[in-house]
Design a protein around this motif. Sequence first.
Motif, PDB file in Angstrom:
ATOM      1  N   VAL A  22       0.845  -1.198   0.000  1.00  0.00           N
ATOM      2  CA  VAL A  22       0.000   0.000   0.000  1.00  0.00           C
ATOM      3  C   VAL A  22       0.880   1.248   0.000  1.00  0.00           C
ATOM      4  O   VAL A  22       0.631   2.199  -0.750  1.00  0.00           O
ATOM      5  CB  VAL A  22      -0.976  -0.011   1.200  1.00  0.00           C
ATOM      6  N   LYS A  23       1.931   1.224   0.807  1.00  0.00           N
ATOM      7  CA  LYS A  23       2.857   2.363   0.872  1.00  0.00           C
ATOM      8  C   LYS A  23       3.507   2.626  -0.488  1.00  0.00           C
ATOM      9  O   LYS A  23       3.752   3.769  -0.855  1.00  0.00           O
ATOM     10  CB  LYS A  23       3.925   2.094   1.931  1.00  0.00           C
ATOM     11  N   GLN A  24       3.739   1.562  -1.247  1.00  0.00           N
ATOM     12  CA  GLN A  24       4.354   1.709  -2.570  1.00  0.00           C
ATOM     13  C   GLN A  24       3.340   2.069  -3.654  1.00  0.00           C
ATOM     14  O   GLN A  24       3.691   2.191  -4.821  1.00  0.00           O
ATOM     15  CB  GLN A  24       5.086   0.422  -2.954  1.00  0.00           C
ATOM     16  N   GLY A  25       2.075   2.219  -3.268  1.00  0.00           N
ATOM     17  CA  GLY A  25       1.051   2.645  -4.215  1.00  0.00           C
ATOM     18  C   GLY A  25       0.341   1.523  -4.937  1.00  0.00           C
ATOM     19  O   GLY A  25      -0.376   1.770  -5.908  1.00  0.00           O
ATOM     20  N   CYS A  26       0.518   0.300  -4.502  1.00  0.00           N
ATOM     21  CA  CYS A  26      -0.173  -0.836  -5.130  1.00  0.00           C
ATOM     22  C   CYS A  26      -1.608  -0.932  -4.632  1.00  0.00           C
ATOM     23  O   CYS A  26      -1.897  -0.560  -3.500  1.00  0.00           O
ATOM     24  CB  CYS A  26       0.545  -2.146  -4.792  1.00  0.00           C
ATOM     25  N   ARG A  27      -2.470  -1.422  -5.481  1.00  0.00           N
ATOM     26  CA  ARG A  27      -3.823  -1.775  -5.064  1.00  0.00           C
ATOM     27  C   ARG A  27      -3.756  -3.230  -4.617  1.00  0.00           C
ATOM     28  O   ARG A  27      -3.322  -4.091  -5.380  1.00  0.00           O
ATOM     29  CB  ARG A  27      -4.819  -1.594  -6.203  1.00  0.00           C
ATOM     30  N   VAL A  28      -4.188  -3.502  -3.410  1.00  0.00           N
ATOM     31  CA  VAL A  28      -4.045  -4.829  -2.815  1.00  0.00           C
ATOM     32  C   VAL A  28      -5.407  -5.471  -2.612  1.00  0.00           C
ATOM     33  O   VAL A  28      -6.297  -4.868  -2.010  1.00  0.00           O
ATOM     34  CB  VAL A  28      -3.297  -4.749  -1.462  1.00  0.00           C
ATOM     35  N   ARG A  29      -5.542  -6.693  -3.112  1.00  0.00           N
ATOM     36  CA  ARG A  29      -6.710  -7.527  -2.829  1.00  0.00           C
ATOM     37  C   ARG A  29      -6.195  -8.668  -1.947  1.00  0.00           C
ATOM     38  O   ARG A  29      -5.330  -9.436  -2.363  1.00  0.00           O
ATOM     39  CB  ARG A  29      -7.321  -8.079  -4.103  1.00  0.00           C
ATOM     40  N   ALA A  30      -6.723  -8.758  -0.738  1.00  0.00           N
ATOM     41  CA  ALA A  30      -6.240  -9.726   0.244  1.00  0.00           C
ATOM     42  C   ALA A  30      -7.201 -10.901   0.373  1.00  0.00           C
ATOM     43  O   ALA A  30      -8.397 -10.703   0.595  1.00  0.00           O
ATOM     44  CB  ALA A  30      -6.065  -9.051   1.600  1.00  0.00           C
ATOM     45  N   LEU A  31      -6.663 -12.103   0.258  1.00  0.00           N
ATOM     46  CA  LEU A  31      -7.446 -13.304   0.512  1.00  0.00           C
ATOM     47  C   LEU A  31      -7.609 -13.454   2.017  1.00  0.00           C
ATOM     48  O   LEU A  31      -6.620 -13.484   2.752  1.00  0.00           O
ATOM     49  CB  LEU A  31      -6.730 -14.534  -0.059  1.00  0.00           C
ATOM     50  N   VAL A  32      -8.852 -13.514   2.473  1.00  0.00           N
ATOM     51  CA  VAL A  32      -9.136 -13.694   3.902  1.00  0.00           C
ATOM     52  C   VAL A  32     -10.151 -14.816   4.049  1.00  0.00           C
ATOM     53  O   VAL A  32     -11.105 -14.911   3.274  1.00  0.00           O
ATOM     54  CB  VAL A  32      -9.650 -12.398   4.570  1.00  0.00           C
ATOM     55  N   ARG A  33      -9.923 -15.670   5.022  1.00  0.00           N
ATOM     56  CA  ARG A  33     -10.879 -16.746   5.270  1.00  0.00           C
ATOM     57  C   ARG A  33     -12.121 -16.178   5.960  1.00  0.00           C
ATOM     58  O   ARG A  33     -12.015 -15.247   6.767  1.00  0.00           O
ATOM     59  CB  ARG A  33     -10.245 -17.828   6.142  1.00  0.00           C
ATOM     60  N   PRO A  34     -13.283 -16.741   5.667  1.00  0.00           N
ATOM     61  CA  PRO A  34     -14.492 -16.295   6.369  1.00  0.00           C
ATOM     62  C   PRO A  34     -14.310 -16.452   7.876  1.00  0.00           C
ATOM     63  O   PRO A  34     -13.813 -17.467   8.348  1.00  0.00           O
ATOM     64  CB  PRO A  34     -15.574 -17.249   5.844  1.00  0.00           C
ATOM     65  N   GLY A  35     -14.651 -15.423   8.599  1.00  0.00           N
ATOM     66  CA  GLY A  35     -14.543 -15.473  10.058  1.00  0.00           C
ATOM     67  C   GLY A  35     -13.156 -15.249  10.615  1.00  0.00           C
ATOM     68  O   GLY A  35     -12.956 -15.323  11.828  1.00  0.00           O
ATOM     69  N   SER A  36     -12.168 -14.965   9.757  1.00  0.00           N
ATOM     70  CA  SER A  36     -10.802 -14.769  10.257  1.00  0.00           C
ATOM     71  C   SER A  36     -10.658 -13.427  10.970  1.00  0.00           C
ATOM     72  O   SER A  36     -11.391 -12.480  10.701  1.00  0.00           O
ATOM     73  CB  SER A  36      -9.798 -14.857   9.104  1.00  0.00           C
ATOM     74  N   ASP A  37      -9.704 -13.359  11.880  1.00  0.00           N
ATOM     75  CA  ASP A  37      -9.380 -12.123  12.590  1.00  0.00           C
ATOM     76  C   ASP A  37      -8.653 -11.202  11.611  1.00  0.00           C
ATOM     77  O   ASP A  37      -7.561 -11.527  11.144  1.00  0.00           O
ATOM     78  CB  ASP A  37      -8.504 -12.432  13.804  1.00  0.00           C
ATOM     79  N   ARG A  38      -9.243 -10.077  11.337  1.00  0.00           N
ATOM     80  CA  ARG A  38      -8.683  -9.152  10.339  1.00  0.00           C
ATOM     81  C   ARG A  38      -8.084  -7.903  10.972  1.00  0.00           C
ATOM     82  O   ARG A  38      -7.812  -6.925  10.292  1.00  0.00           O
ATOM     83  CB  ARG A  38      -9.775  -8.771   9.348  1.00  0.00           C
ATOM     84  N   SER A  39      -7.857  -7.949  12.266  1.00  0.00           N
ATOM     85  CA  SER A  39      -7.369  -6.760  12.979  1.00  0.00           C
ATOM     86  C   SER A  39      -6.005  -6.297  12.473  1.00  0.00           C
ATOM     87  O   SER A  39      -5.709  -5.097  12.535  1.00  0.00           O
ATOM     88  CB  SER A  39      -7.340  -7.005  14.482  1.00  0.00           C
ATOM     89  N   ASN A  40      -5.176  -7.186  11.957  1.00  0.00           N
ATOM     90  CA  ASN A  40      -3.875  -6.772  11.419  1.00  0.00           C
ATOM     91  C   ASN A  40      -4.011  -5.907  10.171  1.00  0.00           C
ATOM     92  O   ASN A  40      -3.058  -5.236   9.782  1.00  0.00           O
ATOM     93  CB  ASN A  40      -3.007  -7.993  11.092  1.00  0.00           C
ATOM     94  N   LEU A  41      -5.182  -5.923   9.564  1.00  0.00           N
ATOM     95  CA  LEU A  41      -5.414  -5.121   8.360  1.00  0.00           C
ATOM     96  C   LEU A  41      -6.207  -3.852   8.650  1.00  0.00           C
ATOM     97  O   LEU A  41      -6.502  -3.079   7.735  1.00  0.00           O
ATOM     98  CB  LEU A  41      -6.162  -5.959   7.314  1.00  0.00           C
ATOM     99  N   SER A  42      -6.525  -3.631   9.905  1.00  0.00           N
ATOM    100  CA  SER A  42      -7.324  -2.481  10.300  1.00  0.00           C
ATOM    101  C   SER A  42      -6.664  -1.174   9.841  1.00  0.00           C
ATOM    102  O   SER A  42      -5.479  -0.946  10.056  1.00  0.00           O
ATOM    103  CB  SER A  42      -7.482  -2.476  11.819  1.00  0.00           C
TER     104      SER A  42
END
Length: 142
Positions: A22-42
Amino acid sequence: MKKVFLTGATGFIGASIARELVKQGCRVRALVRPGSDRSNLSGLDVELHEGDLRDAGSLERGIAGCDTLFHAAADYRLWTREPSAMYEVNVGGTRALLTAALKRDVSRVVYTSSVGTLGNPGDGTPGTEQTPVTFAEMVGHY
């Protein structure tokens, strides 16, 4: 602007990769499992794509439109009663992900592993990707 598909984004290393992309200006699509803890991406400007390495269809849908793949997801346990579950994710999932990348004409793949795959030279110097290692020297099924 590069569009990146990132696996393992909710983990420590994956979230660090996401922040840097993100810092380098990329558009990021992240694979996340249903119900996973996503706090690291907050607070990160990333697109979340629900799926699983064991679901080839979710990988093909997630990687569509991306030109780069960063694969940092793994089932990393030192021990399990059912090693086949680890192989299903780590081997089968990686195979399905790379197949999806080929189908979608992804131009670059960056694979992140761990120190658990490196050999130990035994002389006090650090191991590298070129240091030989046998399965007998590795710990667990990872």
